[in-house]
Design a protein around this motif. Structure first.
Motif, PDB file in Angstrom:
ATOM      1  N   ILE A 245      61.255   2.009 -27.575  1.00 44.00           N
ATOM      2  CA  ILE A 245      60.436   1.332 -28.590  1.00 44.00           C
ATOM      3  C   ILE A 245      60.973   1.719 -29.959  1.00 44.00           C
ATOM      4  O   ILE A 245      61.301   2.890 -30.185  1.00 44.00           O
ATOM      5  CB  ILE A 245      58.960   1.776 -28.456  1.00 44.00           C
ATOM      6  N   SER A 247      59.728   1.703 -33.910  1.00 46.57           N
ATOM      7  CA  SER A 247      58.517   1.507 -34.704  1.00 46.57           C
ATOM      8  C   SER A 247      58.785   2.009 -36.125  1.00 46.57           C
ATOM      9  O   SER A 247      59.302   3.121 -36.310  1.00 46.57           O
ATOM     10  CB  SER A 247      57.403   2.325 -34.033  1.00 46.57           C
ATOM     11  N   GLU A 294      54.435  -2.793 -20.394  1.00 45.03           N
ATOM     12  CA  GLU A 294      53.021  -2.505 -20.693  1.00 45.03           C
ATOM     13  C   GLU A 294      52.753  -0.996 -20.617  1.00 45.03           C
ATOM     14  O   GLU A 294      52.119  -0.413 -21.484  1.00 45.03           O
ATOM     15  CB  GLU A 294      52.105  -3.238 -19.696  1.00 45.03           C
ATOM     16  N   LYS A 297      54.168   0.702 -23.633  1.00 40.76           N
ATOM     17  CA  LYS A 297      53.363   0.461 -24.844  1.00 40.76           C
ATOM     18  C   LYS A 297      52.162   1.403 -24.857  1.00 40.76           C
ATOM     19  O   LYS A 297      51.860   2.028 -25.873  1.00 40.76           O
ATOM     20  CB  LYS A 297      52.833  -0.975 -24.821  1.00 40.76           C
ATOM     21  N   GLN A 301      51.390   4.272 -27.549  1.00 43.76           N
ATOM     22  CA  GLN A 301      50.217   4.223 -28.426  1.00 43.76           C
ATOM     23  C   GLN A 301      49.248   5.379 -28.194  1.00 43.76           C
ATOM     24  O   GLN A 301      48.493   5.744 -29.082  1.00 43.76           O
ATOM     25  CB  GLN A 301      49.540   2.861 -28.349  1.00 43.76           C
ATOM     26  N   LYS A 307      52.543   0.598 -35.301  1.00 47.15           N
ATOM     27  CA  LYS A 307      52.891  -0.732 -34.789  1.00 47.15           C
ATOM     28  C   LYS A 307      54.272  -0.697 -34.099  1.00 47.15           C
ATOM     29  O   LYS A 307      55.181  -0.019 -34.572  1.00 47.15           O
ATOM     30  CB  LYS A 307      52.927  -1.686 -35.997  1.00 47.15           C
ATOM     31  N   ILE A 308      54.392  -1.459 -33.031  1.00 47.38           N
ATOM     32  CA  ILE A 308      55.686  -1.538 -32.341  1.00 47.38           C
ATOM     33  C   ILE A 308      56.488  -2.686 -32.954  1.00 47.38           C
ATOM     34  O   ILE A 308      56.006  -3.810 -33.037  1.00 47.38           O
ATOM     35  CB  ILE A 308      55.463  -1.772 -30.833  1.00 47.38           C
ATOM     36  N   MET A 311      61.127  -3.679 -28.658  1.00 46.55           N
ATOM     37  CA  MET A 311      61.264  -2.903 -27.422  1.00 46.55           C
ATOM     38  C   MET A 311      62.476  -3.429 -26.666  1.00 46.55           C
ATOM     39  O   MET A 311      62.777  -4.610 -26.724  1.00 46.55           O
ATOM     40  CB  MET A 311      60.038  -3.131 -26.521  1.00 46.55           C
TER      41      MET A 311
END
Ligand code: FAD
Length: 483
Positions: A245, A247, A294, A297, A301, A307-308, A311
């Protein structure tokens, strides 16, 4: 798309292969192939490098690009399989590559956002502390400077950590920096795919989609070799997949880290981005990429409430005895391979350049036996081989026997037509895209990647677009149905 690709253009030009005879043909222009080319740039050899796509756009474009010689718990693992002497030599090889990268960047003024950082290996659970302390013992024995910590300025709680010197860079800027230095000495041809290699009278003949190349030496740096023998790499490795990810962050820290054990957290910063890697698994497990993203994520988080921005995933090859395969496939064969970097391809790719250039130019390398492609088997290696065998068996059952498994969603189906297994994807406009459902590499059945709309091989990581064109190897053949 990974952040490294921002600002880099894919070469879509269909190149003409002007040079069909050469002393050395390097196949693959990722960090490994470009490092071999770079290490040989001042030799008298005629060198041709081909890539089936664009230089640097393979696995190297999807890495987190940490430059490290403390790669999770490598030294305990290598000691358990090969003895402490081999573990120490592995450390020396990685340290040499670590220093080489810094020297090249400094000497040639390669503008690639290289930055020295403190690199940490962290134990997040009590039971991992003893493993980390065992690793610490090797650092002590080999007089490697390190520090210990019990907290880190990140939203991850830790029990214990080791810190050594580390570095980070921008992998594509580095690769294109090398390209600029070598391109007037070495011929580079993009969009040329190697399909087969044959040897006749001490010369190699490489069949490509642009004609046949004749070479005295061939260096295969295609990440996963596109052939099975010689080398039998699919029997000695498995593919590991993990997710990253990016960010945007207001504050970047001069550190990179990775945790031991599960769940894995891998962190580094690049300019105003925090890069977070996690969820490593064997390619043969967790086939549903939508779910995998998923999971990532949620994990991200739970720790970072930011915020991403993007990915991606990447795949690397893991050998079943903890060491990469770098060198001549058979002594005197003039056929070389560099693969199975164990998710540490920045150091191992650069090292591959050094080892292979040494063998070609001097006849030997200090690491020749350590990374030998034909090294012997031991108990642990045999156990890993069996584990991999069970994984492949499981995949075979899932993709062959289970009717309508969940990785074929409702607008995808797999069927037999005239005895041939085909995969059909119906797109949002109702157009049917039909392809062969068997991977040309080793005949594994392909699964549909709902997330990226591709057909993926769950065994050895080949990927194809919905019309059957190869996106990545090892397969160098498409699954198109051309009527
Ligand atoms: C999530 C993740 C994070 C990672 N992070 C790190 C990290 O922080 N630090 C680190 O050291 N390593 C890391 N790695 C590992 C590293 O990314 C890889 O080991 C490395 O990029 C592999 O480089 P390569 O040159 O072997 O392969 P590639 O970069 O894939 O290059 C191979 C090239 O060969 C070409 N090719 C393939 N087949 C053919 C053919 N038949 N004919 C012609 N050309 C062909 C391809 O187009 C490609 O350009 C990570 C891996 C993963 C999975």
């Amino acid at each position: 798309m990974s952040i490294w690709l921002q600002g880099f253009q894919k070469n879509t030009k269909q190149n003409k292969l002007e040079k069909k005879q050469t002393d050395i043909c390097i196949i693959g222009g990722g960090i490994a192939g470009m490092s071999v080319a770079f290490a040989l740039k001042d030799s008298d050899y005629n060198i041709l490098l081909i890539d089936k796509g664009t230089i640097g756009f393979g696995a190297t474009a999807y890495t987190t690009a940490k430059i490290s010689y403390l790669q999770e718990l490598p030294y305990s693992k290598i000691t358990s399989m090969h003895g402490e002497d081999s573990a120490k030599r592995y450390f020396e090889s990685q340290k040499e590559a670590f220093d080489l990268i810094a020297d090249y960047i400094d000497h040639y003024q390669i503008n690639c956002d290289y930055e020295k950082v403190r690199e940490y290996i962290l134990a997040t659970k009590e039971k991992q502390v003893s493993k980390l302390k065992k690793e610490e013992q090797y650092l002590k024995n080999w007089k490697i400077p390190y520090i210990t910590i019990e907290a880190i300025p990140l939203p991850i709680s830790i029990q214990y950590g080791l810190g050594v010197e580390g570095a980070v860079f921008h992998p594509l800027k580095y690769i294109y920096g090398l390209k600029k230095i070598i391109e007037n000495k070495i011929t580079i041809c993009e969009n040329v795919c190697a399909k087969e290699i044959q040897k006749k009278n001490d010369q190699y003949f490489i069949t490509t989609d642009m004609g046949i190349i004749e070479a005295t030496y061939v260096v295969v740096c295609t990440h996963y070799p596109f052939f099975i023998k010689p080398g039998y790499i699919p029997l000695k490795t498995h593919v590991e997949k993990s997710y990253v990810i990016a960010s945007k962050t207001k504050k970047s820290l001069p550190l990179s880290c990775i945790t031991t054990g599960l769940p894995m957290h891998s962190i580094r910063y690049h300019e105003n981005y925090l890069l977070y890697g996690s969820y490593a698994h064997a390619l043969t497990n967790h086939l549903d990429d939508g779910k995998n993203f998923e999971h990532l994520k949620i994990r991200f988080q739970n720790h970072f409430q930011t915020k991403i921005d993007c990915m991606w995933f990447n795949q690397d090859m893991i050998s079943n005895d903890g060491l990469p395969f770098i060198g001549e496939i058979e002594k005197g064969s003039h056929l070389f391979l560099a693969t199975a970097f164990q998710t540490w391809g920045m150091t191992n790719g650069v090292l591959a350049g050094q080892v292979i250039a040494d063998i070609i130019q001097k006849g030997t390398s200090p690491y020749e036996d350590l990374f030998a492609i034909k090294r012997g088997w031991n108990l642990m290696r045999s156990i890993h081989f069996l584990v991999d065998g069970v994984r492949y068996g499981k995949i075979y059952l899932q993709t062959t026997l289970i009717k309508n498994p969940k990785f074929y969603q409702n607008h995808v189906c797999v069927a037999y037509e005239n005895g041939i297994r085909v995969g059909i994807y119906i797109d949002e406009n109702g157009v049917r895209h039909k392809v062969l459902n068997t991977c040309p590499h080793m005949k594994c059945h392909l699964i549909f990647n709902e997330q990226e709309k591709t057909w993926d091989c769950p065994c050895h990581s080949s990927r194809f677009d919905i019309d059957g064109n190869v996106i990545r190897g090892p397969s160098s053949y498409s699954i198109r149905i051309d009527f």
